[in-house]
Scaffold this motif. Structure first.
Motif, PDB file in Angstrom:
ATOM      1  N   ILE A   1       0.839  -1.211   0.000  1.00  0.00           N
ATOM      2  CA  ILE A   1       0.000   0.000   0.000  1.00  0.00           C
ATOM      3  C   ILE A   1       0.868   1.252   0.000  1.00  0.00           C
ATOM      4  CG2 ILE A   1      -1.639   1.354   1.371  1.00  0.00           C
ATOM      5  CD1 ILE A   1      -2.813  -1.338   2.336  1.00  0.00           C
ATOM      6  N   LEU A   2       1.911   1.239   0.829  1.00  0.00           N
ATOM      7  CA  LEU A   2       2.809   2.390   0.905  1.00  0.00           C
ATOM      8  C   LEU A   2       3.566   2.599  -0.399  1.00  0.00           C
ATOM      9  CD1 LEU A   2       4.162   1.874   4.538  1.00  0.00           C
ATOM     10  CD2 LEU A   2       2.573   3.639   3.771  1.00  0.00           C
ATOM     11  N   LYS A   3       3.925   1.509  -1.066  1.00  0.00           N
ATOM     12  CA  LYS A   3       4.601   1.631  -2.360  1.00  0.00           C
ATOM     13  C   LYS A   3       3.670   2.283  -3.387  1.00  0.00           C
ATOM     14  CE  LYS A   3       7.634  -0.871  -4.238  1.00  0.00           C
ATOM     15  NZ  LYS A   3       8.449  -1.901  -4.905  1.00  0.00           N
ATOM     16  N   PHE A   4       2.399   1.922  -3.357  1.00  0.00           N
ATOM     17  CA  PHE A   4       1.426   2.537  -4.266  1.00  0.00           C
ATOM     18  C   PHE A   4       1.306   4.038  -3.997  1.00  0.00           C
ATOM     19  CE2 PHE A   4      -2.973   4.002  -4.827  1.00  0.00           C
ATOM     20  CZ  PHE A   4      -3.094   3.868  -6.210  1.00  0.00           C
ATOM     21  N   LEU A   5       1.224   4.407  -2.720  1.00  0.00           N
ATOM     22  CA  LEU A   5       1.131   5.827  -2.366  1.00  0.00           C
ATOM     23  C   LEU A   5       2.376   6.588  -2.799  1.00  0.00           C
ATOM     24  CD1 LEU A   5      -0.418   5.571   1.224  1.00  0.00           C
ATOM     25  CD2 LEU A   5      -1.549   6.364  -0.860  1.00  0.00           C
ATOM     26  N   GLN A   6       3.527   5.921  -2.701  1.00  0.00           N
ATOM     27  CA  GLN A   6       4.769   6.580  -3.084  1.00  0.00           C
ATOM     28  C   GLN A   6       4.819   6.860  -4.576  1.00  0.00           C
ATOM     29  OE1 GLN A   6       6.076   7.441  -0.450  1.00  0.00           O
ATOM     30  NE2 GLN A   6       8.167   8.081  -0.788  1.00  0.00           N
ATOM     31  N   LYS A   7       4.202   6.007  -5.371  1.00  0.00           N
ATOM     32  CA  LYS A   7       4.145   6.247  -6.819  1.00  0.00           C
ATOM     33  C   LYS A   7       3.334   7.504  -7.125  1.00  0.00           C
ATOM     34  CE  LYS A   7       4.864   1.468  -8.330  1.00  0.00           C
ATOM     35  NZ  LYS A   7       6.137   1.722  -9.022  1.00  0.00           N
ATOM     36  N   ILE A   8       2.326   7.769  -6.292  1.00  0.00           N
ATOM     37  CA  ILE A   8       1.566   9.018  -6.445  1.00  0.00           C
ATOM     38  C   ILE A   8       2.473  10.214  -6.179  1.00  0.00           C
ATOM     39  CG2 ILE A   8      -0.348  10.383  -5.498  1.00  0.00           C
ATOM     40  CD1 ILE A   8      -1.772   7.751  -4.864  1.00  0.00           C
ATOM     41  N   LEU A   9       3.317  10.096  -5.145  1.00  0.00           N
ATOM     42  CA  LEU A   9       4.271  11.165  -4.826  1.00  0.00           C
ATOM     43  C   LEU A   9       5.226  11.411  -5.990  1.00  0.00           C
ATOM     44  CD1 LEU A   9       5.719  13.139  -2.892  1.00  0.00           C
ATOM     45  CD2 LEU A   9       6.932  11.170  -1.947  1.00  0.00           C
ATOM     46  N   TYR A  10       5.730  10.345  -6.605  1.00  0.00           N
ATOM     47  CA  TYR A  10       6.642  10.497  -7.738  1.00  0.00           C
ATOM     48  C   TYR A  10       5.945  11.211  -8.893  1.00  0.00           C
ATOM     49  CZ  TYR A  10       9.213   6.825  -5.232  1.00  0.00           C
ATOM     50  OH  TYR A  10       9.873   6.095  -4.285  1.00  0.00           O
ATOM     51  N   TYR A  11       4.679  10.880  -9.105  1.00  0.00           N
ATOM     52  CA  TYR A  11       3.913  11.503 -10.183  1.00  0.00           C
ATOM     53  C   TYR A  11       3.705  12.993  -9.911  1.00  0.00           C
ATOM     54  CZ  TYR A  11      -0.076  12.690 -13.136  1.00  0.00           C
ATOM     55  OH  TYR A  11      -0.912  13.310 -14.034  1.00  0.00           O
ATOM     56  N   LEU A  12       3.412  13.342  -8.663  1.00  0.00           N
ATOM     57  CA  LEU A  12       3.127  14.734  -8.318  1.00  0.00           C
ATOM     58  C   LEU A  12       4.371  15.611  -8.257  1.00  0.00           C
ATOM     59  CD1 LEU A  12       0.451  14.214  -5.500  1.00  0.00           C
ATOM     60  CD2 LEU A  12       0.044  14.867  -7.884  1.00  0.00           C
ATOM     61  N   SER A  13       5.528  15.006  -8.066  1.00  0.00           N
ATOM     62  CA  SER A  13       6.781  15.774  -7.967  1.00  0.00           C
ATOM     63  C   SER A  13       7.246  16.199  -9.341  1.00  0.00           C
ATOM     64  CB  SER A  13       7.863  14.934  -7.293  1.00  0.00           C
ATOM     65  OG  SER A  13       7.489  14.566  -5.987  1.00  0.00           O
ATOM     66  N   ASP A  14       7.594  17.476  -9.483  1.00  0.00           N
ATOM     67  CA  ASP A  14       8.102  17.962 -10.761  1.00  0.00           C
ATOM     68  C   ASP A  14       9.563  17.588 -10.954  1.00  0.00           C
ATOM     69  OD1 ASP A  14       5.864  19.972 -11.868  1.00  0.00           O
ATOM     70  OD2 ASP A  14       5.922  20.061  -9.688  1.00  0.00           O
ATOM     71  N   LYS A  15      10.274  17.489  -9.849  1.00  0.00           N
ATOM     72  CA  LYS A  15      11.681  17.061  -9.888  1.00  0.00           C
ATOM     73  C   LYS A  15      11.964  16.271  -8.613  1.00  0.00           C
ATOM     74  CE  LYS A  15      15.244  17.612 -12.716  1.00  0.00           C
ATOM     75  NZ  LYS A  15      15.178  17.397 -14.169  1.00  0.00           N
ATOM     76  N   ILE A  16      12.790  15.231  -8.744  1.00  0.00           N
ATOM     77  CA  ILE A  16      13.172  14.414  -7.594  1.00  0.00           C
ATOM     78  C   ILE A  16      14.686  14.466  -7.462  1.00  0.00           C
ATOM     79  CG2 ILE A  16      13.151  12.119  -6.554  1.00  0.00           C
ATOM     80  CD1 ILE A  16      10.626  11.530  -8.202  1.00  0.00           C
ATOM     81  N   LEU A  17      15.149  14.970  -6.333  1.00  0.00           N
ATOM     82  CA  LEU A  17      16.583  15.042  -6.072  1.00  0.00           C
ATOM     83  C   LEU A  17      17.009  13.771  -5.360  1.00  0.00           C
ATOM     84  CD1 LEU A  17      16.862  18.710  -4.721  1.00  0.00           C
ATOM     85  CD2 LEU A  17      16.820  17.917  -7.102  1.00  0.00           C
ATOM     86  N   VAL A  18      17.926  13.030  -5.970  1.00  0.00           N
ATOM     87  CA  VAL A  18      18.451  11.816  -5.338  1.00  0.00           C
ATOM     88  C   VAL A  18      19.903  12.059  -4.957  1.00  0.00           C
ATOM     89  CG1 VAL A  18      16.875  10.220  -6.461  1.00  0.00           C
ATOM     90  CG2 VAL A  18      19.014  10.839  -7.612  1.00  0.00           C
ATOM     91  N   ILE A  19      20.421  11.275  -4.011  1.00  0.00           N
ATOM     92  CA  ILE A  19      21.724  11.601  -3.432  1.00  0.00           C
ATOM     93  C   ILE A  19      22.857  10.690  -3.870  1.00  0.00           C
ATOM     94  CG2 ILE A  19      20.783  12.763  -1.401  1.00  0.00           C
ATOM     95  CD1 ILE A  19      21.003  10.205   0.143  1.00  0.00           C
ATOM     96  N   SER A  20      22.552   9.697  -4.722  1.00  0.00           N
ATOM     97  CA  SER A  20      23.617   8.801  -5.170  1.00  0.00           C
ATOM     98  C   SER A  20      23.181   8.049  -6.412  1.00  0.00           C
ATOM     99  CB  SER A  20      23.968   7.794  -4.067  1.00  0.00           C
ATOM    100  OG  SER A  20      22.898   6.874  -3.886  1.00  0.00           O
TER     101      SER A  20
ATOM    102  N   THR B   1      13.922   8.904 -15.852  1.00  0.00           N
ATOM    103  CA  THR B   1      15.254   9.443 -15.559  1.00  0.00           C
ATOM    104  C   THR B   1      15.283  10.964 -15.663  1.00  0.00           C
ATOM    105  OG1 THR B   1      15.891   9.072 -17.871  1.00  0.00           O
ATOM    106  CG2 THR B   1      16.460   7.346 -16.284  1.00  0.00           C
ATOM    107  N   GLU B   2      14.497  11.527 -16.575  1.00  0.00           N
ATOM    108  CA  GLU B   2      14.510  12.974 -16.760  1.00  0.00           C
ATOM    109  C   GLU B   2      13.895  13.708 -15.569  1.00  0.00           C
ATOM    110  OE1 GLU B   2      10.904  11.373 -19.069  1.00  0.00           O
ATOM    111  OE2 GLU B   2      13.008  10.819 -18.761  1.00  0.00           O
ATOM    112  N   LYS B   3      13.206  12.988 -14.719  1.00  0.00           N
ATOM    113  CA  LYS B   3      12.600  13.609 -13.544  1.00  0.00           C
ATOM    114  C   LYS B   3      13.573  13.684 -12.378  1.00  0.00           C
ATOM    115  CE  LYS B   3       7.808  13.808 -12.209  1.00  0.00           C
ATOM    116  NZ  LYS B   3       6.528  13.124 -12.018  1.00  0.00           N
ATOM    117  N   MET B   4      14.722  12.998 -12.511  1.00  0.00           N
ATOM    118  CA  MET B   4      15.656  12.902 -11.397  1.00  0.00           C
ATOM    119  C   MET B   4      16.919  13.722 -11.637  1.00  0.00           C
ATOM    120  SD  MET B   4      15.444   8.913 -10.230  1.00  0.00           S
ATOM    121  CE  MET B   4      15.403   8.172 -11.864  1.00  0.00           C
ATOM    122  N   GLU B   5      17.490  14.178 -10.540  1.00  0.00           N
ATOM    123  CA  GLU B   5      18.768  14.894 -10.558  1.00  0.00           C
ATOM    124  C   GLU B   5      19.585  14.407  -9.368  1.00  0.00           C
ATOM    125  OE1 GLU B   5      21.468  17.168 -12.220  1.00  0.00           O
ATOM    126  OE2 GLU B   5      19.438  17.705 -12.858  1.00  0.00           O
TER     127      GLU B   5
END
Length: 402
Positions: free
Chosen positions: A151-170, A184-188
């Motif tokens: 369930i939490l994984k499903f909710l997290q996919k909603i977060l990824y969709y709503l985010s315009d950019k996702i900053l990852v650290i590695s 990939t284009e959504k991540m930096e």
């Protein structure tokens, strides 16, 4: 431009991310970006706003009080996070006309805040991802129910969709999100930086931590400075210390606090491990002194941490010219780079006898320690300096400006 930094764990609560957030806000202000800081108050151990940010031009803030919860109990933490998401929305809603972009701090209930922000603020969201959820907590045992995990994984996919950019650290966390289907284009990749102007080597003669606790620097000091939480495999420290307890030249210094502090200390006492010494969590102004006095940092990570997070202390150690020994999975980009470029030491957790022998060998090889420390210092300047990473952040923010 006015950025809202939407936090969860406030500056009043000691944690390993505070130094990153302080430098980020300071950098944005120096580059003429207005910052509205919204976060919580729980423990009150530190001031809600550090001195470097107080009374700064262009800086404003609201602090939301929420009750501390037992971090061992995931459901209580999650419900507390939902409560905070709704309570804090009353504050940012009043500021909605003056906010251009939101930097949303990584937390388990960030999806609730993202939904509210998209409904009532409708501005670009930059999701600042420190710990990939729920993948990490599921792998190291904080989440054990399979249905809840899905369930939490499903909710997290909603977060990824709503985010315009996702900053990852590695690279490893980026790959984990690629496996989750995030474009990939959504991540930096913006790494957990160190503060170029503050983090540096402090000599033994000038070291405030040594003076404060009267440290015997004639011994080989293996240090862990940080949080004793789910990501920290304290049992690994216990087992290694037990294997090395007959060696009077090696000492383990544990500096910090956290969820498993009592369990950790209880087990040390039970096993009579006199080679492990505990020290309290230290304030940010002494962080260079803390990392500078040890001979080597030991970083035992729980299963799954390296693919879902990153030990931010590594960059600080690089800046202080101190080597580190990380115990983690060997099928990671982190493991490969650290060992290949000789900027630290990495070993898998499944052979503690080998790890103990390796630590003993390293403790007798000052030249190797010096070589690895110098390599790490140069590598850190190239990849982990605040100047390089925060300029990437600034560029990302301006690209999203409506």
């Amino acid at each position: 431009m006015r950025v809202m930094y939407f936090g969860f764990e406030g500056f009043d609560n000691p944690n390993g991310n505070n130094h990153l957030i302080i430098k980020m806000i300071d950098f944005l202000l120096e580059n003429n970006v207005l910052v509205y800081y919204l976060s919580s108050h729980t423990t009150g151990e530190n001031p809600d706003i550090p001195n470097i940010l107080k009374n700064r031009k262009g800086f404003s803030y609201d602090i939301v009080h929420r009750r501390p919860v037992n971090k061992k109990t995931f459901i209580s933490r999650y419900l507390n996070g939902i409560y905070y998401a709704f309570k804090s929305s009353k504050y940012w809603y009043k500021e909605r006309q003056n906010i251009d972009i939101v930097i949303l701090q990584s937390r388990p209930t960030a999806v609730i805040s993202a939904i509210l922000l998209k409904l009532f603020l409708r501005k670009p969201i930059v999701f600042n991802y420190y710990d990939i959820f729920p993948n990490g907590p599921y792998q190291y045992g904080a989440i054990q129910n399979e249905l809840i995990y899905r369930i939490l994984k499903f909710l997290q996919k909603i977060l990824y969709y709503l985010s315009d950019k996702i900053l990852v650290i590695s690279e490893d966390t980026r790959q984990t999100l690629i496996n989750e289907g995030v474009p990939t284009e959504k991540m930096e990749i913006i790494r957990n930086w160190y503060n170029d102007t503050q983090i540096k080597t402090v000599s033994i003669e000038e070291n405030r931590f040594i003076k404060k606790f009267n440290i015997n620097t004639n011994k080989f000091i293996l240090q862990y400075a940080g949080n004793y939480g789910f990501t920290f495999n304290y049992k690994c420290i216990l087992d290694i210390a037990e294997r090395l307890k007959q060696n009077n030249e090696i000492e383990f210094h544990m500096i910090g606090t956290g969820t498993f502090e009592k369990d950790f200390k209880r087990e040390v006492k039970k096993r009579r491990l006199l080679n492990i010494k505990f020290y309290p969590w230290q304030s940010l102004d002494i962080i260079s002194d803390v990392y500078s006095y040890c001979d080597m940092e030991i970083i035992p990570l729980s299963k799954g941490v390296i693919s879902t997070s990153y030990p931010s202390k590594c960059s600080l150690l690089m800046a202080c010219k101190k080597p580190f020994f990380c115990i983690t999975e060997d099928n990671s980009y982190f493991y490969e780079v650290i060992n290949q470029k000789q900027i630290g030491f990495c070993a898998p957790v499944n052979n503690l006898d080998m790890i103990s022998k390796k630590i003993l060998e390293i403790s007798k090889n000052k030249e190797l320690l010096k070589k690895v420390a110098n390599n790490a210092y140069e590598y850190g300047k190239e990849y982990y300096s605040s100047e390089k990473n925060l300029n990437k952040l600034l560029k990302t923010i301006y690209e999203l400006e409506v």
